[in-house]
Write a protein that holds these residues in place. Sequence first.
Motif, PDB file in Angstrom:
ATOM      1  N   GLY A   1      33.031  54.803   3.077  1.00 17.59           N
ATOM      2  CA  GLY A   1      33.428  53.528   3.432  1.00 17.59           C
ATOM      3  C   GLY A   1      32.290  52.727   2.715  1.00 17.59           C
ATOM      4  O   GLY A   1      32.694  51.625   2.285  1.00 17.59           O
ATOM      5  N   THR A   2      31.037  53.022   3.142  1.00 16.39           N
ATOM      6  CA  THR A   2      30.108  51.966   2.342  1.00 16.39           C
ATOM      7  C   THR A   2      29.901  51.826   0.906  1.00 16.39           C
ATOM      8  O   THR A   2      29.913  50.959   0.344  1.00 16.39           O
ATOM      9  N   LEU A   3      30.506  53.134   0.240  1.00 17.92           N
ATOM     10  CA  LEU A   3      30.504  53.075  -1.210  1.00 17.92           C
ATOM     11  C   LEU A   3      31.725  52.049  -1.709  1.00 17.92           C
ATOM     12  O   LEU A   3      31.564  51.429  -2.591  1.00 17.92           O
ATOM     13  N   VAL A   4      32.790  52.206  -0.932  1.00 24.01           N
ATOM     14  CA  VAL A   4      33.591  51.414  -1.279  1.00 24.01           C
ATOM     15  C   VAL A   4      33.523  49.899  -1.091  1.00 24.01           C
ATOM     16  O   VAL A   4      33.886  49.119  -2.014  1.00 24.01           O
ATOM     17  N   LEU A   5      32.874  49.487   0.011  1.00 22.41           N
ATOM     18  CA  LEU A   5      32.610  48.309   0.152  1.00 22.41           C
ATOM     19  C   LEU A   5      31.491  47.654  -1.009  1.00 22.41           C
ATOM     20  O   LEU A   5      31.810  46.466  -1.431  1.00 22.41           O
TER      21      LEU A   5
ATOM     22  N   LYS B   1      18.632  54.232  -0.121  1.00 15.93           N
ATOM     23  CA  LYS B   1      18.008  54.965   0.538  1.00 15.93           C
ATOM     24  C   LYS B   1      18.768  56.244   1.166  1.00 15.93           C
ATOM     25  O   LYS B   1      18.230  56.882   2.060  1.00 15.93           O
ATOM     26  N   THR B   2      20.192  56.370   1.036  1.00 16.25           N
ATOM     27  CA  THR B   2      20.894  57.185   1.362  1.00 16.25           C
ATOM     28  C   THR B   2      21.171  58.393   0.535  1.00 16.25           C
ATOM     29  O   THR B   2      21.316  57.871  -0.924  1.00 16.25           O
ATOM     30  N   PRO B   3      21.278  59.504   0.706  1.00 11.89           N
ATOM     31  CA  PRO B   3      21.532  60.409   0.099  1.00 11.89           C
ATOM     32  C   PRO B   3      23.039  60.601  -0.649  1.00 11.89           C
ATOM     33  O   PRO B   3      23.192  60.989  -1.777  1.00 11.89           O
ATOM     34  N   TRP B   4      23.914  60.036  -0.087  1.00 16.62           N
ATOM     35  CA  TRP B   4      25.366  59.804  -0.252  1.00 16.62           C
ATOM     36  C   TRP B   4      25.781  59.002  -1.517  1.00 16.62           C
ATOM     37  O   TRP B   4      26.737  59.059  -2.454  1.00 16.62           O
ATOM     38  N   LEU B   5      24.575  57.975  -1.918  1.00 10.70           N
ATOM     39  CA  LEU B   5      24.823  57.574  -3.103  1.00 10.70           C
ATOM     40  C   LEU B   5      24.506  58.237  -4.403  1.00 10.70           C
ATOM     41  O   LEU B   5      25.252  57.926  -5.278  1.00 10.70           O
ATOM     42  N   TRP B   6      23.676  59.082  -4.247  1.00 15.32           N
ATOM     43  CA  TRP B   6      23.294  59.850  -5.520  1.00 15.32           C
ATOM     44  C   TRP B   6      23.958  60.954  -5.550  1.00 15.32           C
ATOM     45  O   TRP B   6      24.272  61.817  -6.564  1.00 15.32           O
ATOM     46  N   ASN B   7      24.631  61.552  -4.278  1.00 17.73           N
ATOM     47  CA  ASN B   7      25.354  62.867  -4.510  1.00 17.73           C
ATOM     48  C   ASN B   7      26.392  62.672  -3.361  1.00 17.73           C
ATOM     49  O   ASN B   7      26.376  62.470  -2.183  1.00 17.73           O
ATOM     50  N   THR B   8      27.652  62.164  -3.857  1.00 21.79           N
ATOM     51  CA  THR B   8      28.896  61.919  -2.880  1.00 21.79           C
ATOM     52  C   THR B   8      29.573  63.216  -2.072  1.00 21.79           C
ATOM     53  O   THR B   8      30.008  62.981  -0.839  1.00 21.79           O
ATOM     54  N   ARG B   9      28.933  64.319  -2.414  1.00 19.00           N
ATOM     55  CA  ARG B   9      29.125  65.331  -1.714  1.00 19.00           C
ATOM     56  C   ARG B   9      28.595  65.187  -0.250  1.00 19.00           C
ATOM     57  O   ARG B   9      29.298  65.687   0.936  1.00 19.00           O
TER      58      ARG B   9
ATOM     59  N   THR C   1      35.870  61.666  -4.865  1.00 16.99           N
ATOM     60  CA  THR C   1      34.973  62.361  -3.638  1.00 16.99           C
ATOM     61  C   THR C   1      35.893  62.253  -2.655  1.00 16.99           C
ATOM     62  O   THR C   1      36.104  63.322  -1.766  1.00 16.99           O
ATOM     63  N   THR C   2      36.855  61.199  -2.263  1.00 18.06           N
ATOM     64  CA  THR C   2      37.858  61.237  -1.186  1.00 18.06           C
ATOM     65  C   THR C   2      39.065  62.085  -1.377  1.00 18.06           C
ATOM     66  O   THR C   2      39.689  62.548  -0.448  1.00 18.06           O
ATOM     67  N   LEU C   3      39.409  62.429  -2.843  1.00 16.74           N
ATOM     68  CA  LEU C   3      40.541  63.189  -2.928  1.00 16.74           C
ATOM     69  C   LEU C   3      40.170  64.747  -3.261  1.00 16.74           C
ATOM     70  O   LEU C   3      40.760  65.524  -2.768  1.00 16.74           O
ATOM     71  N   PHE C   4      39.430  64.808  -3.941  1.00 17.59           N
ATOM     72  CA  PHE C   4      38.833  66.179  -4.257  1.00 17.59           C
ATOM     73  C   PHE C   4      37.550  66.930  -3.540  1.00 17.59           C
ATOM     74  O   PHE C   4      37.753  67.962  -3.071  1.00 17.59           O
TER      75      PHE C   4
END
Length: 392
Positions: A231-235, A155-163, A286-289
């Motif tokens: 962090g939620t993506l990592v978990l 339900k979150t936008p950052w799952l589909w677009n990490t930016r 996404t975390t580095l670039f």
Amino acid sequence: MAGILAWFWNERFWLPHNVTWADLKNTEEATFPQAEDLYLAFPLAFCIFMVRLIFERFVAKPCAIALNIQANGPQIAQPNAILEKVFTAITKHPDEKRLEGLSKQLDWDVRSIQRWFRQRCNQEKPSTLRKFCESMWRFSFSLYVFTYGVRFLKKTPWLWNTRHCWYNYPYQPLTTDLHYYYILELSFYWSLMFSQFTDIKRKDFGIMFLHHLVAIFLISFSYVNNMARVGTLVLCLHDSADALLEAAKMANYAKFQKICDLLFVMFAMVFITTRLGIFPLWVLNTTLFESWEIVGPYPSWWVFNLLLLLIQGLNCFWSYLIVKIACKAISKGKAGKWNPLHVSKDDRSDIESSSDEEDSEPPGKNPHTATTTNGTSGTNGYLLTGSCSVDD
């Protein structure tokens, strides 16, 4: 103490340029992560541990008994003061010279002394019932937290677009679901930190201890500086393979060989795909670039990425072990039917054994090859490490 706290919570370390802690105070319009929220993890970790005890006794144990998993431990070695003294004070794995000396002293044949030491080592092994209960608890919790994470993230936008992890950072409101997800994961890892000293000991204990430390530090660190979205993506990504691993263990303990084989292959595929493919190409990217482009680097940004790279190093180590097992299994399969889990005991961290099988070994077998580094004997087993849990 005030000086130490001021130094530790230095805004120029934790936050991007021109952002202060005052900017991230809770208001009526928005709620942000607060460091004191992390204290909630300690009572919740205790509650999780108590739930685990209840679950293992009243849910997992009846299931194990229904599957004919017995609580009986390995065969007990007959009492012998001389051999017991050697075992506890000198060595658990006597060499040939010492075996011959003991043979003359006790008027026993060498084979009987070898069998005594194997049985004595096995006495300290946990029962299959205990292993099953532990795995069933981890399976149930891993399945629940992964399912919750997927339902939340879709339900979150950052799952589909990490930016979206970095747009308007760090002024990203903390939702109730995100807060619950983070504190639940942190509490679980705290419970593992303490319970691992009483849980079944495996060869990768040191690596798992490091993993739990890094996981706790990473979760806490990313919560404080509001990197919770990524962090939620990592978990969630690291939780994806854990349930399959524990399910394979359960099938192994219940002697459902074909199901165990299938689950382990599925676990290996998911683990390697997520840890060596999706994690570096999606999350580290996404975390580095992307974050560099949108937010820019600052001190805690470097620390966060170093922790993620350390996690990736552990992922590579475990993936190497899995590939090593697969290669040995394939090479063994050339001489007969391939069993992807029937591998050398030296490559396993959780080894199942049978006292009857041990006693029937050929007399000429080297005593050093009958035991593993953790003192357990292995005649047939599987690489089923509790480690691959970023548990994970």
